[in-house]
Write a protein that holds these residues in place. Structure first.
Motif, PDB file in Angstrom:
ATOM      1  N   GLY A 101      -4.919 -43.688 -25.211  1.00 17.03           N
ATOM      2  CA  GLY A 101      -6.052 -42.790 -25.094  1.00 17.03           C
ATOM      3  C   GLY A 101      -5.842 -41.371 -24.616  1.00 17.03           C
ATOM      4  O   GLY A 101      -6.769 -40.594 -24.591  1.00 17.03           O
ATOM      5  N   GLY A 102      -4.655 -40.956 -24.219  1.00 11.04           N
ATOM      6  CA  GLY A 102      -4.459 -39.581 -23.769  1.00 11.04           C
ATOM      7  C   GLY A 102      -5.313 -39.213 -22.572  1.00 11.04           C
ATOM      8  O   GLY A 102      -5.858 -38.118 -22.508  1.00 11.04           O
ATOM      9  N   ILE A 103      -5.434 -40.122 -21.634  1.00  9.88           N
ATOM     10  CA  ILE A 103      -6.283 -39.893 -20.466  1.00  9.88           C
ATOM     11  C   ILE A 103      -5.422 -39.736 -19.221  1.00  9.88           C
ATOM     12  O   ILE A 103      -4.418 -40.409 -19.060  1.00  9.88           O
ATOM     13  CB  ILE A 103      -7.303 -41.041 -20.309  1.00  9.88           C
ATOM     14  N   VAL A 104      -5.813 -38.803 -18.360  1.00 10.79           N
ATOM     15  CA  VAL A 104      -5.090 -38.548 -17.118  1.00 10.79           C
ATOM     16  C   VAL A 104      -5.711 -39.338 -15.973  1.00 10.79           C
ATOM     17  O   VAL A 104      -5.017 -39.999 -15.220  1.00 10.79           O
ATOM     18  CB  VAL A 104      -5.083 -37.037 -16.793  1.00 10.79           C
ATOM     19  N   SER A 105      -7.050 -39.257 -15.839  1.00  8.49           N
ATOM     20  CA  SER A 105      -7.718 -39.964 -14.751  1.00  8.49           C
ATOM     21  C   SER A 105      -9.167 -40.285 -15.109  1.00  8.49           C
ATOM     22  O   SER A 105      -9.753 -39.662 -15.985  1.00  8.49           O
ATOM     23  CB  SER A 105      -7.680 -39.155 -13.454  1.00  8.49           C
ATOM     24  N   VAL A 106      -9.702 -41.271 -14.377  1.00  8.23           N
ATOM     25  CA  VAL A 106     -11.099 -41.673 -14.498  1.00  8.23           C
ATOM     26  C   VAL A 106     -11.698 -41.662 -13.103  1.00  8.23           C
ATOM     27  O   VAL A 106     -11.111 -42.203 -12.164  1.00  8.23           O
ATOM     28  CB  VAL A 106     -11.242 -43.092 -15.089  1.00  8.23           C
ATOM     29  N   LYS A 107     -12.868 -41.058 -12.980  1.00  9.37           N
ATOM     30  CA  LYS A 107     -13.608 -41.093 -11.721  1.00  9.37           C
ATOM     31  C   LYS A 107     -14.983 -41.678 -12.023  1.00  9.37           C
ATOM     32  O   LYS A 107     -15.649 -41.246 -12.963  1.00  9.37           O
ATOM     33  CB  LYS A 107     -13.764 -39.691 -11.137  1.00  9.37           C
ATOM     34  N   VAL A 108     -15.382 -42.674 -11.241  1.00  4.83           N
ATOM     35  CA  VAL A 108     -16.694 -43.292 -11.393  1.00  4.83           C
ATOM     36  C   VAL A 108     -17.484 -43.021 -10.125  1.00  4.83           C
ATOM     37  O   VAL A 108     -16.981 -43.223  -9.018  1.00  4.83           O
ATOM     38  CB  VAL A 108     -16.587 -44.811 -11.657  1.00  4.83           C
ATOM     39  N   VAL A 109     -18.713 -42.549 -10.283  1.00  3.71           N
ATOM     40  CA  VAL A 109     -19.588 -42.257  -9.149  1.00  3.71           C
ATOM     41  C   VAL A 109     -20.923 -42.967  -9.351  1.00  3.71           C
ATOM     42  O   VAL A 109     -21.306 -43.282 -10.468  1.00  3.71           O
ATOM     43  CB  VAL A 109     -19.819 -40.731  -8.988  1.00  3.71           C
ATOM     44  N   ASN A 110     -21.611 -43.219  -8.211  1.00  2.00           N
ATOM     45  CA  ASN A 110     -22.951 -43.802  -8.300  1.00  2.00           C
ATOM     46  C   ASN A 110     -23.926 -42.957  -7.487  1.00  2.00           C
ATOM     47  O   ASN A 110     -23.529 -42.013  -6.804  1.00  2.00           O
ATOM     48  CB  ASN A 110     -22.964 -45.277  -7.872  1.00  2.00           C
ATOM     49  N   ASP A 111     -25.201 -43.292  -7.566  1.00  2.00           N
ATOM     50  CA  ASP A 111     -26.237 -42.515  -6.882  1.00  2.00           C
ATOM     51  C   ASP A 111     -26.142 -42.596  -5.365  1.00  2.00           C
ATOM     52  O   ASP A 111     -26.657 -41.740  -4.663  1.00  2.00           O
ATOM     53  CB  ASP A 111     -27.627 -42.978  -7.329  1.00  2.00           C
ATOM     54  N   ALA A 112     -25.492 -43.623  -4.843  1.00  2.00           N
ATOM     55  CA  ALA A 112     -25.350 -43.780  -3.394  1.00  2.00           C
ATOM     56  C   ALA A 112     -24.240 -42.889  -2.832  1.00  2.00           C
ATOM     57  O   ALA A 112     -24.034 -42.842  -1.625  1.00  2.00           O
ATOM     58  CB  ALA A 112     -25.069 -45.238  -3.048  1.00  2.00           C
ATOM     59  N   GLY A 113     -23.507 -42.226  -3.724  1.00  2.00           N
ATOM     60  CA  GLY A 113     -22.427 -41.359  -3.264  1.00  2.00           C
ATOM     61  C   GLY A 113     -21.069 -42.041  -3.233  1.00  2.00           C
ATOM     62  O   GLY A 113     -20.071 -41.433  -2.838  1.00  2.00           O
ATOM     63  N   ASP A 114     -21.008 -43.317  -3.636  1.00  2.00           N
ATOM     64  CA  ASP A 114     -19.721 -44.002  -3.707  1.00  2.00           C
ATOM     65  C   ASP A 114     -18.969 -43.490  -4.924  1.00  2.00           C
ATOM     66  O   ASP A 114     -19.574 -43.169  -5.947  1.00  2.00           O
ATOM     67  CB  ASP A 114     -19.944 -45.512  -3.872  1.00  2.00           C
ATOM     68  N   SER A 115     -17.652 -43.437  -4.824  1.00  2.00           N
ATOM     69  CA  SER A 115     -16.860 -43.030  -5.965  1.00  2.00           C
ATOM     70  C   SER A 115     -15.476 -43.670  -5.916  1.00  2.00           C
ATOM     71  O   SER A 115     -15.011 -44.080  -4.857  1.00  2.00           O
ATOM     72  CB  SER A 115     -16.719 -41.505  -6.030  1.00  2.00           C
ATOM     73  N   ALA A 116     -14.857 -43.741  -7.076  1.00  2.00           N
ATOM     74  CA  ALA A 116     -13.499 -44.249  -7.189  1.00  2.00           C
ATOM     75  C   ALA A 116     -12.808 -43.438  -8.260  1.00  2.00           C
ATOM     76  O   ALA A 116     -13.382 -43.152  -9.308  1.00  2.00           O
ATOM     77  CB  ALA A 116     -13.501 -45.720  -7.576  1.00  2.00           C
ATOM     78  N   LYS A 117     -11.566 -43.056  -7.987  1.00  2.00           N
ATOM     79  CA  LYS A 117     -10.788 -42.276  -8.957  1.00  2.00           C
ATOM     80  C   LYS A 117      -9.456 -42.967  -9.171  1.00  2.00           C
ATOM     81  O   LYS A 117      -8.771 -43.317  -8.216  1.00  2.00           O
ATOM     82  CB  LYS A 117     -10.573 -40.860  -8.439  1.00  2.00           C
ATOM     83  N   TYR A 118      -9.112 -43.179 -10.437  1.00  2.00           N
ATOM     84  CA  TYR A 118      -7.825 -43.801 -10.782  1.00  2.00           C
ATOM     85  C   TYR A 118      -7.152 -42.964 -11.855  1.00  2.00           C
ATOM     86  O   TYR A 118      -7.815 -42.548 -12.790  1.00  2.00           O
ATOM     87  CB  TYR A 118      -8.030 -45.241 -11.287  1.00  2.00           C
ATOM     88  N   PRO A 119      -5.859 -42.719 -11.774  1.00  2.00           N
ATOM     89  CA  PRO A 119      -5.060 -43.034 -10.604  1.00  2.00           C
ATOM     90  C   PRO A 119      -5.507 -42.179  -9.438  1.00  2.00           C
ATOM     91  O   PRO A 119      -6.066 -41.096  -9.628  1.00  2.00           O
ATOM     92  CB  PRO A 119      -3.629 -42.728 -11.030  1.00  2.00           C
ATOM     93  N   GLU A 120      -5.287 -42.666  -8.228  1.00  2.00           N
ATOM     94  CA  GLU A 120      -5.738 -41.977  -7.030  1.00  2.00           C
ATOM     95  C   GLU A 120      -4.965 -40.688  -6.799  1.00  2.00           C
ATOM     96  O   GLU A 120      -5.487 -39.735  -6.254  1.00  2.00           O
ATOM     97  CB  GLU A 120      -5.624 -42.894  -5.808  1.00  2.00           C
ATOM     98  N   ILE A 121      -3.698 -40.661  -7.181  1.00  2.00           N
ATOM     99  CA  ILE A 121      -2.874 -39.462  -7.021  1.00  2.00           C
ATOM    100  C   ILE A 121      -2.426 -39.038  -8.410  1.00  2.00           C
ATOM    101  O   ILE A 121      -1.893 -39.833  -9.165  1.00  2.00           O
ATOM    102  CB  ILE A 121      -1.641 -39.743  -6.145  1.00  2.00           C
ATOM    103  N   ILE A 122      -2.637 -37.779  -8.693  1.00  2.00           N
ATOM    104  CA  ILE A 122      -2.256 -37.255 -10.016  1.00  2.00           C
ATOM    105  C   ILE A 122      -1.138 -36.255  -9.851  1.00  2.00           C
ATOM    106  O   ILE A 122      -1.138 -35.435  -9.003  1.00  2.00           O
ATOM    107  CB  ILE A 122      -3.453 -36.605 -10.715  1.00  2.00           C
TER     108      ILE A 122
END
Length: 122
Positions: A101-122
């Motif tokens: 897919g030619g992707i570097v990173s994905v970040k997912v966020v929700n309305d509560a302010g929680d988030s996750a980013k993978y990979p965590e270190i770029i």
């Protein structure tokens, strides 16, 4: 949303975008339009890899994805109505990378302010 995405993808393909895999700049196409078309393509790729025809056919928490964008080339930011932001981010990154897919990173966020980013270190 899918009709708009299809129109954008077809427009970009006509302008020679079809071979681009990172949402980079294309002559005559605003960068935000190219990046959104790339983000739409990555989400469609993920849905297809899951064997579904749309997000609503995916199991929770994946069916709770609401929107997505690409603020910069190779980066996907997803908004979802779930506490399981880590699970969604990991699955998106794994699935898109597995299909080249030619992707570097994905970040997912929700309305509560929680988030996750993978990979965590770029």
């Amino acid at each position: 949303m899918k009709q708009f995405a299809l129109i954008i993808v077809l427009l970009l393909a006509a302008l020679g975008f079809a071979g681009c895999s990172s949402g980079s700049e294309i002559a005559g196409v605003p960068p935000e339009v190219a990046r959104q078309a790339w983000a739409d393509e990555k989400i469609d790729q993920w849905i297809g890899e899951s064997g579904a025809n749309g997000i609503d056919e995916l199991p929770a928490p994946f069916s709770l994805v609401e929107s997505w964008e690409s603020p910069e080339a190779g980066v996907l930011v997803v908004r979802a109505r779930t506490k399981d932001v880590h699970q969604v981010a990991q699955e998106l990154l794994r699935s898109i990378r597995a299909s080249g897919g030619g992707i570097v990173s994905v970040k997912v966020v929700n309305d509560a302010g929680d988030s996750a980013k993978y990979p965590e270190i770029i």
